[in-house]
Motif scaffolding. Structure first.
Motif, PDB file in Angstrom:
ATOM      1  N   GLU A 211      -3.624  12.383  -4.255  1.00  0.00           N
ATOM      2  CA  GLU A 211      -3.373  13.168  -3.029  1.00  0.00           C
ATOM      3  C   GLU A 211      -3.560  12.417  -1.629  1.00  0.00           C
ATOM      4  OE1 GLU A 211      -1.330  16.010  -2.988  1.00  0.00           O
ATOM      5  OE2 GLU A 211      -1.471  15.821  -5.253  1.00  0.00           O
ATOM      6  N   GLY A 212      -4.736  11.909  -1.307  1.00  0.00           N
ATOM      7  CA  GLY A 212      -5.083  11.453  -0.242  1.00  0.00           C
ATOM      8  C   GLY A 212      -4.923   9.946  -0.107  1.00  0.00           C
ATOM      9  N   GLY A 213      -4.897   9.065  -0.819  1.00  0.00           N
ATOM     10  CA  GLY A 213      -4.741   7.686  -0.769  1.00  0.00           C
ATOM     11  C   GLY A 213      -3.718   7.328   0.024  1.00  0.00           C
ATOM     12  N   GLU A 214      -3.660   6.236   0.916  1.00  0.00           N
ATOM     13  CA  GLU A 214      -2.860   5.515   1.642  1.00  0.00           C
ATOM     14  C   GLU A 214      -1.751   5.205   0.744  1.00  0.00           C
ATOM     15  OE1 GLU A 214      -5.842   4.624   1.982  1.00  0.00           O
ATOM     16  OE2 GLU A 214      -6.491   5.686   3.747  1.00  0.00           O
ATOM     17  N   GLU A 215      -0.488   5.096   1.368  1.00  0.00           N
ATOM     18  CA  GLU A 215       0.575   4.594   0.347  1.00  0.00           C
ATOM     19  C   GLU A 215       0.508   3.094   0.020  1.00  0.00           C
ATOM     20  OE1 GLU A 215       3.231   6.307  -0.753  1.00  0.00           O
ATOM     21  OE2 GLU A 215       2.863   8.058   0.117  1.00  0.00           O
ATOM     22  N   ASP A 216       0.017   2.131   0.738  1.00  0.00           N
ATOM     23  CA  ASP A 216      -0.150   0.878   0.723  1.00  0.00           C
ATOM     24  C   ASP A 216      -1.504   0.780  -0.507  1.00  0.00           C
ATOM     25  OD1 ASP A 216       1.590   0.005   2.268  1.00  0.00           O
ATOM     26  OD2 ASP A 216       0.108  -0.318   4.050  1.00  0.00           O
ATOM     27  N   LEU A 217      -2.224   1.559  -0.345  1.00  0.00           N
ATOM     28  CA  LEU A 217      -3.446   1.726  -1.450  1.00  0.00           C
ATOM     29  C   LEU A 217      -2.932   1.976  -2.804  1.00  0.00           C
ATOM     30  CD1 LEU A 217      -6.362   1.518  -2.305  1.00  0.00           C
ATOM     31  CD2 LEU A 217      -6.537   3.944  -1.604  1.00  0.00           C
ATOM     32  N   LEU A 218      -2.173   3.042  -2.905  1.00  0.00           N
ATOM     33  CA  LEU A 218      -1.567   3.505  -4.122  1.00  0.00           C
ATOM     34  C   LEU A 218      -0.607   2.387  -4.663  1.00  0.00           C
ATOM     35  CD1 LEU A 218      -0.762   7.381  -3.428  1.00  0.00           C
ATOM     36  CD2 LEU A 218      -2.687   6.292  -4.547  1.00  0.00           C
ATOM     37  N   ARG A 219       0.186   1.771  -4.080  1.00  0.00           N
ATOM     38  CA  ARG A 219       1.003   0.639  -4.330  1.00  0.00           C
ATOM     39  C   ARG A 219       0.357  -0.252  -5.078  1.00  0.00           C
ATOM     40  NH1 ARG A 219       2.978  -0.179   0.149  1.00  0.00           N
ATOM     41  NH2 ARG A 219       4.402   1.400   0.209  1.00  0.00           N
ATOM     42  N   GLN A 220      -0.815  -0.836  -4.249  1.00  0.00           N
ATOM     43  CA  GLN A 220      -1.700  -1.911  -4.718  1.00  0.00           C
ATOM     44  C   GLN A 220      -2.297  -1.355  -5.944  1.00  0.00           C
ATOM     45  OE1 GLN A 220      -5.126  -2.847  -1.944  1.00  0.00           O
ATOM     46  NE2 GLN A 220      -6.333  -3.731  -3.432  1.00  0.00           N
ATOM     47  N   LEU A 221      -2.567  -0.254  -6.249  1.00  0.00           N
ATOM     48  CA  LEU A 221      -3.290   0.122  -7.523  1.00  0.00           C
ATOM     49  C   LEU A 221      -2.372   0.503  -8.536  1.00  0.00           C
ATOM     50  CD1 LEU A 221      -5.941   2.396  -5.998  1.00  0.00           C
ATOM     51  CD2 LEU A 221      -6.243   0.254  -6.809  1.00  0.00           C
ATOM     52  N   GLY A 222      -1.113   0.559  -8.166  1.00  0.00           N
ATOM     53  CA  GLY A 222       0.203   0.962  -9.319  1.00  0.00           C
ATOM     54  C   GLY A 222       0.256   2.421  -9.498  1.00  0.00           C
TER      55      GLY A 222
END
Length: 299
Positions: A211-222
């Motif tokens: 819910e809180g992770g930045e878009e770039d972070l979520l993309r990086q983590l898949g």
């Protein structure tokens, strides 16, 4: 001395069960608790033991003014409070020069986690301070959001239930200032990672990241910003809870990790592990005639 600083409201019922006229009666014990609870008096003593009833609401009794009220005051001069226990333990340590222990126990939802946080907040506010000591205080306080993120979860009885036991040790110097501490965790409910009962959730950290992770972070983590996409987050059919703000809690956890000493590389490793658990939960496995397991093609 007990009555000197008390208001009429404080005197509702009996503030120390030792003074209860019918002290052997369970019914009288419960009735006294009920009387005080109706007046939002959630604390009552049994001699030096503090009985607390969780009000499940904010009573505005944990302000700085309240901390000052209990600071250095005789245990029975003011009304029962977790701050009185905290102050009494601290002063006993200073005067007797012996280790002190505060044991917090109770059933799920009784308020154990909140009580431990109030004790830490009291010491952070009242103990002697310097730049070095302030760093220690900040780390002690900020350890709680991290512990709760990785060790607490919503259950049927409690939206922020600790799924582990905790022993927290705070060290003080000869001036009474906190200079360090360590936390021992035990009996973590590891099985909750892979299975939750209906109406319960996995550990908070998974939902906070989604819910809180930045878009770039979520993309990086898949990862996708949808807990419904992950098998380990939907088994309890309760991915969202009205009383929990996962996005806000995520920001608090990220700040706390920095305060307690995690560098960026360590945080990155930590998040990689969290995301890998979610990905592993979505994997499907098959077996061959030789007893070997393999990942199925439709994973």
């Amino acid at each position: 001395m007990m009555e000197s600083a008390l208001t009429a409201r404080d005197r509702v019922g009996v503030q120390d069960f030792v003074l209860l006229e019918n002290y052997t009666s369970e019914a009288a014990f419960i009735e006294n608790l009920r009387k005080r609870f109706k007046e939002n008096l959630i604390y009552t003593y049994i001699s030096s033991v503090l009985v607390s009833v969780n009000p499940y609401k904010d009573l505005e009794i944990y302000t700085k003014n309240h901390m000052e009220r209990y600071r250095g005051v005789n245990f029975y001069e003011v009304s029962p409070h977790i701050y009185a226990v905290s102050d009494n333990s601290y002063r006993s340590m200073r005067t007797e020069r012996k280790d002190q222990c505060i044991l917090i126990s109770g059933e799920s939802g009784a308020g154990k986690t909140e009580a431990s946080k109030k004790v830490l907040q009291y010491y952070a506010f009242t103990c002697p301070a310097s730049d070095q000591v302030q760093t220690v205080k900040d780390r002690l306080l900020q350890s709680n959001p991290v512990l709760e993120a990785f060790g607490n979860a919503k259950t049927l009885r409690n939206d922020n239930s600790s799924r582990f036991g905790k022993y927290m040790d705070i060290q003080f110097d000869f001036k009474g200032a906190p200079v360090g501490g360590h936390i021992i965790n035990y009996l973590l409910e590891k099985s909750r990672v892979v299975h939750q009962n209906h109406g319960e959730r996995n550990f908070h950290i998974f939902y906070q990241l989604i819910e809180g992770g930045e878009e770039d972070l979520l993309r990086q983590l898949g990862l996708e910003r949808n807990p419904q996409q992950y098998q380990y987050l939907v088994k309890g059919n309760c991915p969202k809870v009205s009383s929990i703000n996962d996005r806000s809690d995520w920001k608090q956890v990220r700040k706390a990790l920095t305060v307690i000493g995690f560098n960026e590389d360590e945080v990155e490793e930590l998040l990689n592990i969290i995301s890998s658990v979610l990905h592993l939960g979505n994997m499907q496995y098959g077996g061959d005639d030789g007893g070997n397991a393999y990942i199925t093609s439709d994973t």
